[in-house]
Design a protein around this motif. Structure first.
Motif, short mmCIF file in Angstrom:
data_model
loop_
_atom_site.label_atom_id
_atom_site.label_comp_id
_atom_site.label_asym_id
_atom_site.label_seq_id
_atom_site.Cartn_x
_atom_site.Cartn_y
_atom_site.Cartn_z
N ARG A 47 40.95 42.20 31.20
CA ARG A 47 41.16 43.59 31.64
C ARG A 47 39.91 44.42 31.43
NH1 ARG A 47 46.32 45.41 32.55
NH2 ARG A 47 45.83 47.45 31.64
N ASN A 50 37.52 43.69 34.21
CA ASN A 50 37.96 44.29 35.47
C ASN A 50 38.14 45.80 35.39
OD1 ASN A 50 38.73 42.14 37.72
ND2 ASN A 50 39.10 41.23 35.72
N LEU A 52 40.08 47.61 33.74
CA LEU A 52 41.42 48.17 33.53
C LEU A 52 41.51 48.71 32.11
CD1 LEU A 52 43.70 45.54 35.32
CD2 LEU A 52 43.06 47.81 36.12
N GLU A 78 34.79 57.56 37.87
CA GLU A 78 35.82 56.77 38.53
C GLU A 78 35.29 56.07 39.78
OE1 GLU A 78 39.68 58.31 38.16
OE2 GLU A 78 40.30 57.71 40.16
N GLU A 79 34.49 56.79 40.57
CA GLU A 79 33.98 56.21 41.81
C GLU A 79 33.00 55.08 41.52
OE1 GLU A 79 35.16 56.64 44.67
OE2 GLU A 79 33.65 55.36 45.65
N ARG A 82 34.88 52.05 40.52
CA ARG A 82 35.55 51.44 41.66
C ARG A 82 34.60 50.46 42.37
NH1 ARG A 82 37.27 52.51 46.83
NH2 ARG A 82 35.78 54.19 47.16
N ARG A 85 33.77 47.34 39.81
CA ARG A 85 34.80 46.35 39.52
C ARG A 85 34.95 45.33 40.64
NH1 ARG A 85 39.21 50.56 39.33
NH2 ARG A 85 39.62 49.77 37.26
N LEU A 86 34.33 45.63 41.80
CA LEU A 86 34.43 44.67 42.90
C LEU A 86 33.61 43.41 42.64
CD1 LEU A 86 34.50 47.12 45.90
CD2 LEU A 86 36.31 45.56 45.15
N LEU A 90 40.77 39.67 40.08
CA LEU A 90 41.71 39.32 39.02
C LEU A 90 43.01 38.84 39.63
CD1 LEU A 90 42.55 39.21 36.03
CD2 LEU A 90 43.13 41.64 36.17
N LEU A 109 44.66 44.00 53.32
CA LEU A 109 44.81 45.46 53.13
C LEU A 109 43.56 46.11 52.52
CD1 LEU A 109 46.59 48.04 53.16
CD2 LEU A 109 47.29 47.44 50.84
N ALA A 110 43.12 45.61 51.38
CA ALA A 110 42.01 46.28 50.67
C ALA A 110 40.74 46.27 51.53
CB ALA A 110 41.76 45.62 49.33
N LEU A 113 40.97 48.93 54.16
CA LEU A 113 40.78 50.28 53.63
C LEU A 113 39.29 50.58 53.42
CD1 LEU A 113 43.73 50.49 51.07
CD2 LEU A 113 43.52 51.70 53.25
N ARG A 114 38.52 49.55 53.17
CA ARG A 114 37.08 49.76 52.97
C ARG A 114 36.32 49.78 54.29
NH1 ARG A 114 35.62 49.34 47.99
NH2 ARG A 114 33.45 48.87 48.45
N LEU A 164 37.90 39.79 48.95
CA LEU A 164 36.85 40.78 48.70
C LEU A 164 35.57 40.13 48.19
CD1 LEU A 164 38.97 43.67 47.18
CD2 LEU A 164 38.11 43.43 49.49
N GLU B 121 47.74 48.57 39.16
CA GLU B 121 46.60 47.82 38.65
C GLU B 121 46.08 46.85 39.70
OE1 GLU B 121 47.85 46.17 34.91
OE2 GLU B 121 47.49 48.08 33.87
N LEU B 124 43.96 48.88 41.94
CA LEU B 124 42.69 49.26 41.30
C LEU B 124 41.72 48.09 41.33
CD1 LEU B 124 43.83 51.27 38.14
CD2 LEU B 124 42.63 52.15 40.13
N VAL B 125 42.21 46.91 40.95
CA VAL B 125 41.35 45.73 40.88
C VAL B 125 40.78 45.41 42.27
CG1 VAL B 125 41.43 43.25 40.50
CG2 VAL B 125 42.39 44.78 38.82
N LEU B 126 41.52 45.77 43.32
CA LEU B 126 41.04 45.52 44.68
C LEU B 126 40.15 46.67 45.19
CD1 LEU B 126 44.34 44.09 46.16
CD2 LEU B 126 42.23 42.82 45.77
N GLY B 127 39.77 47.55 44.26
CA GLY B 127 38.82 48.60 44.63
C GLY B 127 39.42 49.74 45.43
N MET B 128 40.75 49.89 45.38
CA MET B 128 41.35 51.01 46.11
C MET B 128 41.20 52.29 45.28
SD MET B 128 44.92 49.52 47.52
CE MET B 128 45.09 47.88 48.15
N GLU B 132 44.58 56.04 47.85
CA GLU B 132 44.98 54.90 48.68
C GLU B 132 46.14 54.16 48.03
OE1 GLU B 132 40.65 53.85 50.72
OE2 GLU B 132 41.26 52.85 48.89
#
Ligand SMILES: Nc1ncnc2c1ncn2[C@@H]1O[C@H](COP(=O)(O)OP(=O)(O)O)[C@@H](O)[C@H]1O
Ligand SMILES: [Mg+2]
Lengths: 250, 222
Positions: A47, A50, A52, A78-79, A82, A85-86, A90, A109-110, A113-114, A164, B121, B124-128, B132
Motif C-alpha cells: 500500500r 501504491n 494508498l 494529490e495530482e 496520481r 502511482r501509475l 496493484l 475504463l481507466a 478516462l486518461r 495501464l 482504492e 485510486l490505484v488506476l490513477g483516477m 472520476e
C-alpha cells in the motif's frame, strides 16, 4: 541500476510500528516474492508503494526518479501522487472489480478516462481485448463480475492492472480469497507474466510457487525484513531461525 | 353529483401532487447536502447536522407543520408565509422538504458508506481522480443501494401529504371532508372523504410501478 529502490521505509499506525527500516531493490524483469505470517506488514508495504498509505520515513525510487522522499513531502500533492502511482499496479486480494462494468469495461475504463481523444478509444478496447485473451478470458469480455468465478474475476483484475502498463505490478495474496481449485488458473497467469519478464512484487503464502516463479524473496516478520535473497535458496535453505520456523509450517 | 364531487376531489388531488413533487425535487438534493454534513470530517458540523436530523426524525411531521406555520406569525406579528392557499403551500413545502431531506440523508449515508472502500482504492490505484471515482465508480453503486429504501419513503410520502390538512392546505382529504359540511352545493356527504382513498391507492400503484422498474433497471449488476 535497479528499477526499484526502496530505502528505509517506516510506517506507524498510531503508536504501533508496522514497517521498520524496509530496504530492498528490484531489477527490471525480475519477480520478488514477499512472504511472512499474517500481520507482518506485507499489505502495508504494498500500500505504501501504491501511495494508498504514506510512509513516515524513507524513500522510493523507480528508474532513477524519486517518487517518494519523506524529507521532501511538500512536492507530493494529490495530482502529483496520481501521476507517480501509475508506475505501480496493484492486484488486490479480493479483486475489487467495478461491479457495474463488464470485464472489458473494467479493463479499459481507466485508460479511457486518461485518453481525452475518443477517436482512440477503439484502440484501448482492442488492447483490453488482447489482455483478456492473454488471461484466457476472451469469451468472458462481456460478462459482469458477478457472472464470473473468483478465479476469472482475479484474472480480469490482473488484466485491468496491466492495461495501464505499470513498471512494477504488485499482487497482494492474489489467491487467498479463492477456492483451492481456482488458485491454479491465477497462479498460471502470474507464472506466464514472469516468463514474459514482467517486473513483479508478489505477496503470497504459496511457498512452492514463490520458490519456482520468483527470482528474489523477502521474509518479513513484525514489520522487519528478516531475510532476503535468491528465492530458491532462501526457501529451501533459510539461514535465519525465524524464517526456518515460518517455513516449517508449509 | 358524482362528477361534481370528482371534480372537487381532482382539484384537491392536484394540490396533493404539487406538494408531493415539490417535496421530492427539494428533498432529494437537500438530503445529499445533509448527508455530507453528517459525514463531515469537521466534528462540530457533523454533530450539528446529526442533532438536527435527530430532532426532525424524532418529532412528528404534523407538529413541525404546525410550529412552522403558526409560530413565526406569533413572533413577528404577521405571517411570513403570506395569506391563503399559496402561503399554506409554501409552509407545507418547506416543512416536508426539510423533514424528508433528513430521512433521505440517512439513507444516502448508508448507501455511501455501504460501497466498499476497496472500490475507491481500486480507482485510486488506476490513477483516477476523486471526481472520476465518485461519478464513474461509486455513484451508481450508491444509487443501487439507495433505491429500495428510498422507494419505501416515497410511498410513505404519498400518504404523508395528507398531514398538510392540519394547516388547512386544500389537498384531496380536505376537499373530501368539505362535503361533510357543505361544498359545491352538497352537504352532509360522507362518501367523498372515503373515496379519496382511491386516489391514494391509484397514485401509489403508479409510483410503486415506476420505482420497481428503476430497481429492475439496476438489477444487471450486484
Ligand atoms: N489502517 C490501519 N490502522 C491500524 N493498524 C493497521 C492498519 N492497517 C494495518 N494495521 C496493522 O498493521 C499490521 C500489519 O498489517 P498488514 O500490513 O495488513 O499485514 P499483512 O498483510 O502482512 O498481514 C497489523 O498489526 C495490522 O493490524
Ligand atoms: Mg495482508
Amino acid at each position: 541500476m535497479a528499477l526499484l529502490e526502496v530505502r528505509n521505509i517506516e510506517k506507524h499506525f498510531g503508536n504501533t510500528k508496522v514497517l521498520e527500516d524496509i530496504s530492498f531493490s528490484l531489477e527490471e524483469g525480475k519477480a520478488l516474492a514477499i512472504i511472512g505470517s499474517s500481520g507482518s506488514g506485507k499489505t502495508t508495504l504494498l500500500r505504501c508503494l501504491n501511495f494508498l498509505e504514506t510512509p513516515d520515513a524513507g524513500m522510493i525510487t523507480v528508474g532513477g526518479e524519486t517518487l517518494f522522499d519523506s524529507e521532501n513531502t511538500a512536492a507530493f500533492g494529490e495530482e502529483a501522487i496520481r501521476q507517480k502511482r501509475l508506475h505501480f499496479g496493484l492486484v488486490f486480494q479480493s479483486f475489487h472489480l467495478f461491479p457495474q462494468y463488464t470485464a472489458l469495461e473494467n479493463v479499459s475504463l481507466a485508460g479511457k478516462l486518461r485518453e481525452k481523444d475518443k477517436g482512440r478509444w477503439p484502440i484501448l478496447e482492442k488492447q483490453g481485448m488482447e489482455l483478456l485473451e492473454r488471461m484466457g478470458l476472451a469469451d468472458r469480455s462481456g460478462h459482469y463480475p458477478h457472472q464470473l468465478s473468483g478465479g476469472q474475476q482475479q484474472r480480469v483484475a490482473i488484466a485491468r492492472a496491466l492495461a495501464l502498463h505499470p513498471d512494477i505490478l504488485c499482487f497482494d495474496e492474489p489467491t487467498s480469497a479463492l477456492d483451492p481449485e481456482l488458485t491454479g488458473e491465477v497462479l498460471k497467469v502470474i507464472r506466464s507474466l514472469a516468463q514474459q519478464r514482467t517486473t513483479m512484487i508478489i505477496v503470497t503464502h504459496e511457498m512452492a510457487f514463490a520458490r519456482d516463479v520468483a527470482d528474489e524473496v523477502i521474509f518479513m516478520d513484525g514489520g522487519l525484513i528478516v531475510e532476503q535473497g535468491n528465492a530458491r535458496e532462501v526457501i529451501e535453505n533459510p539461514r535465519q531461525e525465524r524464517t526456518r520456523q515460518f517455513l516449517a509450517r508449509y | 353529483m358524482f362528477m361534481t364531487v370528482v371534480g372537487a376531489l381532482n382539484q384537491g388531488f392536484i394540490q396533493t401532487l404539487k406538494l408531493f413533487t415539490v417535496t421530492l425535487l427539494g428533498a432529494i438534493p437537500l438530503g445529499l447536502v445533509i448527508s455530507f454534513g453528517s459525514m463531515s470530517r469537521f466534528a462540530p458540523l457533523r454533530w450539528l447536522t446529526r442533532g438536527v436530523i435527530w430532532v426532525i426524525r424524532g418529532t412528528p411531521l404534523m407538529l413541525q407543520l404546525i410550529i412552522l406555520y403558526y409560530i413565526p406569525g406569533r413572533l413577528l406579528g404577521y405571517s411570513p408565509w403570506g395569506t391563503g392557499e399559496s402561503g399554506r403551500f409554501l409552509a407545507s413545502a418547506i416543512a416536508f422538504i426539510v423533514n424528508y431531506a433528513c430521512y433521505f440523508s440517512e439513507i444516502y449515508r448508508g448507501g455511501i458508506q455501504g460501497v466498499p472502500v476497496g472500490q475507491q482504492e481500486a480507482g485510486l490505484v488506476l490513477g483516477m481522480t476523486r471526481q472520476e471515482i465518485f461519478f464513474k465508480v461509486t455513484l451508481l453503486q450508491m444509487i443501487k443501494r439507495v433505491v429500495p429504501p428510498m422507494s419505501n419513503e416515497i410511498i410513505t410520502l404519498v400518504k404523508d401529504t395528507s398531514l398538510a390538512r392540519i394547516i388547512s392546505f386544500q389537498e384531496v382529504i380536505w376537499a373530501g371532508q368539505a362535503f361533510m359540511k357543505s361544498s359545491h352545493g352538497y352537504s352532509g356527504l360522507l362518501w367523498p372523504l372515503f373515496f379519496t382513498g382511491v386516489y391514494y391507492l391509484v397514485f401509489n400503484g403508479v409510483v410503486t410501478l415506476l420505482l420497481g422498474r428503476l430497481e429492475r433497471k439496476l438489477d444487471y449488476f450486484r
